[in-house]
Design a protein around this motif. Structure first.
Motif, PDB file in Angstrom:
ATOM      1  N   SER A 134       8.898   1.697 -25.019  1.00 17.16           N
ATOM      2  CA  SER A 134       8.660   2.641 -24.584  1.00 17.16           C
ATOM      3  C   SER A 134       7.839   3.352 -23.498  1.00 17.16           C
ATOM      4  O   SER A 134       7.850   3.709 -22.459  1.00 17.16           O
ATOM      5  CB  SER A 134       9.046   4.009 -25.369  1.00 17.16           C
ATOM      6  N   LEU A 135       6.465   2.392 -23.855  1.00 16.87           N
ATOM      7  CA  LEU A 135       5.473   2.564 -22.654  1.00 16.87           C
ATOM      8  C   LEU A 135       5.423   2.057 -21.912  1.00 16.87           C
ATOM      9  O   LEU A 135       5.071   2.877 -21.224  1.00 16.87           O
ATOM     10  CB  LEU A 135       4.646   1.897 -23.351  1.00 16.87           C
ATOM     11  N   LEU A 136       6.288   1.224 -21.709  1.00 20.51           N
ATOM     12  CA  LEU A 136       6.445   0.466 -20.232  1.00 20.51           C
ATOM     13  C   LEU A 136       7.035   2.012 -19.559  1.00 20.51           C
ATOM     14  O   LEU A 136       7.091   1.902 -18.189  1.00 20.51           O
ATOM     15  CB  LEU A 136       6.874  -1.263 -19.923  1.00 20.51           C
ATOM     16  N   ALA A 137       8.986   1.688 -20.170  1.00 20.02           N
ATOM     17  CA  ALA A 137       9.150   3.020 -19.493  1.00 20.02           C
ATOM     18  C   ALA A 137       8.479   3.940 -19.032  1.00 20.02           C
ATOM     19  O   ALA A 137       8.284   5.480 -18.506  1.00 20.02           O
ATOM     20  CB  ALA A 137      10.340   3.732 -20.525  1.00 20.02           C
ATOM     21  N   TYR A 138       7.225   4.208 -20.220  1.00 23.68           N
ATOM     22  CA  TYR A 138       7.012   6.035 -19.259  1.00 23.68           C
ATOM     23  C   TYR A 138       5.546   5.219 -18.469  1.00 23.68           C
ATOM     24  O   TYR A 138       5.275   6.204 -17.191  1.00 23.68           O
ATOM     25  CB  TYR A 138       5.923   5.988 -20.773  1.00 23.68           C
ATOM     26  N   GLN A 141       5.159   9.631 -34.346  1.00 19.82           N
ATOM     27  CA  GLN A 141       4.442   9.024 -33.494  1.00 19.82           C
ATOM     28  C   GLN A 141       5.041   7.574 -32.823  1.00 19.82           C
ATOM     29  O   GLN A 141       5.251   6.881 -34.257  1.00 19.82           O
ATOM     30  CB  GLN A 141       3.220   8.997 -34.526  1.00 19.82           C
ATOM     31  N   LEU A 142       4.844   6.771 -32.076  1.00 17.29           N
ATOM     32  CA  LEU A 142       5.984   5.730 -32.156  1.00 17.29           C
ATOM     33  C   LEU A 142       4.628   5.004 -31.633  1.00 17.29           C
ATOM     34  O   LEU A 142       4.185   4.030 -32.003  1.00 17.29           O
ATOM     35  CB  LEU A 142       6.686   5.508 -31.026  1.00 17.29           C
ATOM     36  N   LEU A 143       3.677   5.442 -30.515  1.00 15.73           N
ATOM     37  CA  LEU A 143       2.064   4.512 -30.160  1.00 15.73           C
ATOM     38  C   LEU A 143       1.043   5.257 -29.867  1.00 15.73           C
ATOM     39  O   LEU A 143       1.389   6.555 -29.404  1.00 15.73           O
ATOM     40  CB  LEU A 143       2.971   2.973 -29.791  1.00 15.73           C
ATOM     41  N   ALA A 144       0.176   5.044 -30.030  1.00 17.62           N
ATOM     42  CA  ALA A 144      -0.893   5.974 -29.735  1.00 17.62           C
ATOM     43  C   ALA A 144      -2.166   4.395 -28.909  1.00 17.62           C
ATOM     44  O   ALA A 144      -2.268   3.814 -29.038  1.00 17.62           O
ATOM     45  CB  ALA A 144      -1.965   6.267 -30.554  1.00 17.62           C
ATOM     46  N   LEU A 145      -2.634   4.623 -27.608  1.00 14.87           N
ATOM     47  CA  LEU A 145      -3.322   3.912 -26.767  1.00 14.87           C
ATOM     48  C   LEU A 145      -4.204   4.550 -25.726  1.00 14.87           C
ATOM     49  O   LEU A 145      -3.822   5.033 -25.097  1.00 14.87           O
ATOM     50  CB  LEU A 145      -2.095   3.078 -25.935  1.00 14.87           C
ATOM     51  N   VAL A 154       8.573  -0.955 -32.027  1.00 17.50           N
ATOM     52  CA  VAL A 154       7.937  -0.305 -32.297  1.00 17.50           C
ATOM     53  C   VAL A 154       7.847   0.894 -31.299  1.00 17.50           C
ATOM     54  O   VAL A 154       6.075   1.299 -31.099  1.00 17.50           O
ATOM     55  CB  VAL A 154       6.400  -0.986 -32.440  1.00 17.50           C
ATOM     56  N   GLY A 155       8.384   0.380 -29.801  1.00 21.95           N
ATOM     57  CA  GLY A 155       8.148   1.496 -28.444  1.00 21.95           C
ATOM     58  C   GLY A 155       6.799   0.828 -27.711  1.00 21.95           C
ATOM     59  O   GLY A 155       6.657   1.729 -26.871  1.00 21.95           O
TER      60      GLY A 155
END
Lengths: 570, 208
Positions: B45-49, B19-23, B41-42
């Protein structure tokens, strides 16, 4: 999951890779299969209804066959070995210098010269009565008549190999230059230099091991081409006996249709010879890797630097000089009137040869242009569709796409032969449509090789940004990706045109001689044509690809003359 | 002016099972949520998601709501989520005006007037025909922001938007970007290394 699902609009593009593979593999597979059967005597149309080894027996009883095979094999190994070594040494010795930048500009026009034209140019340069001998006679050697030696068409095919090497150097250079940015050679060399290695040595030790796997496929294509070439062999190769590929062609054209079976057996042998050359090259690869590792492990940092540097520059420089000199020799010959032997230049100049040739040129020129333009348009659309489908899927194509390169690795004569059997069986009359299709088989891999790197390397943020601004995938393709990649697309189109124009065998065999092109006419003149006429046709043949590359170079500059940001991208 | 709202519900992103992040977060119009943390830390990836570009190798779950509507399954161009990168990324083959026109929705009437108006609002009247390469760094950032706003997004993602700017430009660009987003009532998520960015944004900060 969150990734954009394949929308209906993407399905057409998504199928592109499959379609391209079918277009490429079906004819190669069918052609090989239909070469295999007649080789073993099965071809009901010609009365061959049972399997037999007679035709192989007849093939192996041909006088001089062993020598033919040996020459083909030698050319298939000598060409890649020398061309690749010189290209690597040249790049190592000139990385980051003005000479390298010069070469980058020269690569395209050198590549544009078709094999046949380059071969004629070489012949006119180094033949006993060629330009070079005239320049040194009688001052250096006292000769007042051409020496009686066999330079062109020599027994071991060395001149043929030389002609191939000269043509393959620009090809491998282009492929290497396209692959280099991915492996960041400057950083590798900088680190090695900081450890005390001289620059050329540093490049060879740190860049080549990473570069070679990236250009391995083009190298294999060179091997396949050199071991089975027909047009270069007809012009420069030995004729007592001929190389294997030429023998096969002659059997195929024999009025006695029974020789078709022998031709098929010969085509299969040619396939074997090419495979053999590729396997031997694998051995050379391992040997090279082993020697290279030993060389690196010794840790020697300085010695031999000058020799390494100079050998690459001399070799590639000589190849360039010969190419340019060849074109010059063609030009002089095409305008030459009466030309006594040791004279450096003709005693009289004439435009008669040109005006006579121009009268006969209309049909072959129209055919050449039509074939080149239509097949290039199709090739570009197909390659763009494949690359675009890859972008939209968000991942690299499956490894099966490597089959795209199959037509480069199988000798043309081995499957074109079977393809003709297929068209005869289907009662398709040989016409320009079939020739276009045959050209397409060979153009697709080269077009893909040229365009793929640029397409994949384009900063993904451009299309992401466009999407967040609300642009659909098609709008992104037309308004963002295509304009940003205009220059590489045009270069790929120029390469495709050059490949099409230089096709000899595909035009001659599939067109059954009824679709004359500049290339088929020029090569047909190889035996017995006058020098002037040959020169005119060879120059005309080289002219179209040259124009293509010139357009590919200048069109983006014209279009983007007010867009400074586009210069770095070109 | 409509005020938009962005809700992130149980967002989980992982790579190869790790897991990279949970938000969980809710961002209302004019607010900037800052996400900080070391590289790897991702954050990207959050923005890409959220924008719709997450590479297929990542696994992601959760719901993203924009004005109540779930946008996870929409393709990027239909999400109404705008993006600002480190670089202005003005399309080099288009003029300044062409860049702005590219962003205008097809339904907009009288595009020329809108483009002139947008240029005037950033003090670049008459710049429509210019090559973007001839603009200064600050001018490019302004055009990039105007281009974003003309595309009528409902939320904005900022990917280290000021990290490539000189220190004197950084403050100026920061100010007009945050002012512009606030004036447009847009919820924003900013990813950054720079604590000053977070201070200037003035919103909540999440450390990953």
């Amino acid at each position: 999951m969150a990734h954009a699902k394949a929308l209906p609009a993407n399905i057409g593009v998504g199928l592109a890779p499959v379609l391209v593979l079918v277009v490429l593999i079906a004819p190669v597979a069918l052609g090989l299969a239909l070469t295999l059967l007649p080789a073993f005597g099965y071809l009901p149309v010609l009365g061959g209804e049972r399997l037999t080894l007679t035709y192989f027996a007849q093939l192996f009883a041909t006088p001089g066959l062993a020598h033919s095979v040996a020459v083909s094999l030698m050319a298939g190994l000598l060409t890649p070995l020398l061309a690749l070594s010189l290209v690597l040494l040249f790049l190592a010795g000139t990385a980051g210098t003005r000479l390298e930048r010069w070469m980058r500009r020269l690569v395209a026009p050198l590549l544009a010269i078709p094999h046949a034209a380059a071969a004629f140019g070489l012949a006119f340069l180094i033949a006993p009565s060629g330009l070079f001998m005239r320049l040194i006679s009688p001052e250096l050697n006292g000769l007042s008549s051409p020496p009686d030696v066999l330079i062109v068409n020599d027994y071991w095919g060395l001149t043929m190999s030389a002609g191939l090497i000269i043509k393959e150097i620009p090809f491998l250079l282009l492929m290497a230059l396209a692959a280099l940015p991915q492996i960041e050679p400057e950083k590798r060399v900088a680190i090695a230099r900081s450890l005390g290695y001289r620059p050329c040595r540093a490049w060879l030790m740190t860049v080549v091991p990473a570069l070679y796997p990236l250009i391995r496929l083009p190298v294999y294509a060179v091997i396949a081409f050199a071991s089975a070439t027909v047009d270069v062999s007809l012009i420069l190769g030995p004729n007592l006996p001929y190389t294997l590929s030429v023998m096969v062609l002659q059997w195929f054209n024999d009025p006695d249709l029974n020789y078709r079976f022998v031709a098929a057996a010969g085509a299969l042998l040619q396939l074997g010879v090419t495979i053999c050359a590729l396997l031997l090259w694998r051995l050379i690869e391992s040997l090279g890797a082993w020697l290279g590792r030993r060389w690196i492990n010794r840790g020697e940092r300085r010695s031999g630097e000058a020799l390494l540097r100079v050998s690459g520059q001399l070799g590639v420089g000589l190849a360039v000089l010969v190419s340019v000199g060849g074109v010059l020799a063609l030009l002089i010959n095409s305008f030459a009137g009466f030309w006594r032997f040791p004279d450096n230049l003709p005693g009289a100049w004439t435009t008669q040869t040109w005006s006579r040739a121009l009268g006969e040129i209309a049909q072959p020129l129209a055919n050449t242009l039509l074939i080149a333009l239509v097949s290039t348009a199709i090739a570009i659309v197909m390659v763009l569709a494949v690359l675009e489908s890859e972008q939209r899927a968000g991942r690299r194509l499956s490894p099966s796409m490597l089959l795209l390169y199959l037509p480069l690795l199988v000798p043309q004569i081995a499957f074109l032969f079977g393809l003709i059997v297929a068209t005869e069986f289907l009662r398709w009359a040989p016409d320009i449509k079939l020739v276009i299709f045959a050209h397409l088989i060979f153009m697709l891999p080269y077009t893909f090789l040229t365009l793929a790197e640029a397409y994949r390397r384009l900063d993904p943020r451009w299309s992401q940004l466009a999407a967040t601004l609300g642009a659909s995938p098609w709008r992104i393709f037309w308004r963002v990706r295509l304009p940003l990649l205009l220059a590489p697309c045009l270069t790929a189109a120029a390469v495709a045109i050059a490949v099409s124009v230089s096709q000899y065998l595909a035009t001659q065999l599939i067109g059954a001689g009824r679709v004359p092109s500049l290339t088929t006419e020029a090569v047909a003149l190889a035996s017995g044509g006058s020098r002037g006429i040959i020169a005119v046709w060879a120059l005309l043949q080289a002219l179209i690809p040259m124009l293509g590359f010139a357009l590919a170079l200048f069109l983006p500059r014209l279009l983007w003359r007010n867009r400074r940001g586009m210069r770095g991208l070109n | 002016m409509k005020v938009h709202r962005l809700q992130l519900e149980n967002i989980h992103i992982s790579l190869e099972g790790k897991q990279l992040l949970a938000l969980n977060a809710e961002i209302s119009g004019g607010e900037v949520l800052t996400v900080m943390g070391p590289s790897g830390v991702g954050k990207s990836s959050l923005l890409a998601y959220l924008a719709g570009f997450l590479a297929p190798v990542f696994e992601a779950s959760g719901l993203t709501r924009l004005d109540g509507e779930v946008i996870n399954e929409l393709p990027a161009e239909q999400r109404n989520v705008g993006l600002l990168f480190q670089d202005a990324l003005l399309f080099p083959h288009l003029s300044v005006g062409g860049n702005l026109r590219f962003a205008l929705p097809a339904t907009v009437q009288d595009k020329e007037a809108r483009i002139e108006q947008a240029l005037a609002s950033i003090g670049l009247e008459g710049f429509a025909e210019r090559d973007p390469e001839t603009l200064s760094g600050g001018q490019r950032s302004r055009v990039a922001l105007q281009r974003l706003l003309l595309s009528e997004p409902k939320a904005v993602l900022l990917d280290e938007p000021f990290s490539r700017l000189d220190s004197h430009l950084r403050r100026e660009v920061r100010e007009f970007v945050f002012a512009g987003l606030k004036a447009a009532g847009l919820p924003a998520i900013m990813v950054t290394h720079d604590a000053e960015d977070a201070d200037a944004a003035g919103g909540r900060v999440i450390q990953l």
